[in-house]
Design a protein around this motif. Structure first.
Motif, short mmCIF file in Angstrom:
data_model
loop_
_atom_site.label_atom_id
_atom_site.label_comp_id
_atom_site.label_asym_id
_atom_site.label_seq_id
_atom_site.Cartn_x
_atom_site.Cartn_y
_atom_site.Cartn_z
N ASP A 92 1.35 -1.45 -0.06
CA ASP A 92 -0.11 -0.11 0.27
C ASP A 92 0.79 1.41 0.26
OD1 ASP A 92 -1.84 -1.81 0.13
OD2 ASP A 92 -2.50 -1.02 2.44
N SER B 144 -8.06 1.84 -5.65
CA SER B 144 -9.23 1.40 -5.36
C SER B 144 -9.71 1.58 -3.80
CB SER B 144 -9.13 -0.33 -4.73
OG SER B 144 -8.38 -0.85 -4.31
N GLN C 284 -11.36 0.92 -0.31
CA GLN C 284 -11.26 0.36 0.94
C GLN C 284 -12.91 1.38 1.75
OE1 GLN C 284 -7.95 -0.39 3.83
NE2 GLN C 284 -8.46 -1.95 3.13
N LYS D 104 -12.71 5.28 1.83
CA LYS D 104 -11.46 5.60 1.57
C LYS D 104 -10.71 5.16 0.29
CE LYS D 104 -7.97 5.24 5.10
NZ LYS D 104 -7.47 5.01 6.09
N LEU E 243 -8.00 3.71 -1.77
CA LEU E 243 -6.95 3.12 -1.58
C LEU E 243 -5.32 2.42 -2.76
CD1 LEU E 243 -5.97 0.88 0.81
CD2 LEU E 243 -6.88 -0.81 -0.24
N ARG F 209 -2.32 0.63 -4.21
CA ARG F 209 -1.37 -0.09 -3.85
C ARG F 209 -0.30 -0.78 -4.91
NH1 ARG F 209 -1.31 -4.57 -0.29
NH2 ARG F 209 -1.02 -6.05 -0.52
#
Lengths: 99, 99
Positions: A32, A65, A67, A70, A72, A74
């Motif tokens: 992350d 993406s 979460q 939130k 995210l 990666r």
């Protein structure tokens, strides 16, 4: 330092922050954004810039993406990234072997 | 990549051209400006900048003299430079050992 050729060091990897990202991803496969930020003691802006450079080189893939609500971010190391990093270590090893 | 800490890499050495200069001087002890320029495929301006950075870090000493009427610039590695380079290789070795 025979055998070591500084011109063979891949510039896309050699930058200190990019080297830290790549070294970590070689083991971790993916990380992350916040994990990398803490690990490398980097600012948000600086980490973004260098992740983008690695993405442009084709060495990492950035997946965005959510979460919950939130965002995210990666980073995944690519096959090309693994090969480039192996080549980078090979070039460096010529230097380190001379110790 | 446990054991490897990118923040332990000495920035004064890590820059690619400076790394090339230091690696060469570790073996050669001293080198003429033009010798380094050819070896590292560097421009005059770029080599000057990076030699000055190494001088400011106390890792090389620059000695200017004349050969007949021709100015001669010679770079010598210092004791501090040798110690710093050994530390740099030590930090890098943690990375390379992981191959």
């Amino acid at each position: 330092m025979s055998g070591f050729d500084v011109n063979r060091l891949d510039d896309a990897i050699h930058g200190r922050l990019r080297l830290g990202i790549m070294a970590y991803l070689m083991d971790a496969e993916a990380a992350d954004f916040n994990e990398l930020k803490a690990l490398l003691d980097a600012t948000q802006g600086n980490l973004s810039v260098h992740l983008r450079k690695l993405e442009e080189a084709g060495y990492v893939e950035i997946v965005k993406s959510f979460q919950g609500r939130k965002p995210l971010t990666r980073a995944h190391i690519t096959t090309a990234g693994r090969a480039a990093f192996a080549g980078y270590l090979e070039a460096l090893s010529k230097l380190v072997e001379k110790r």
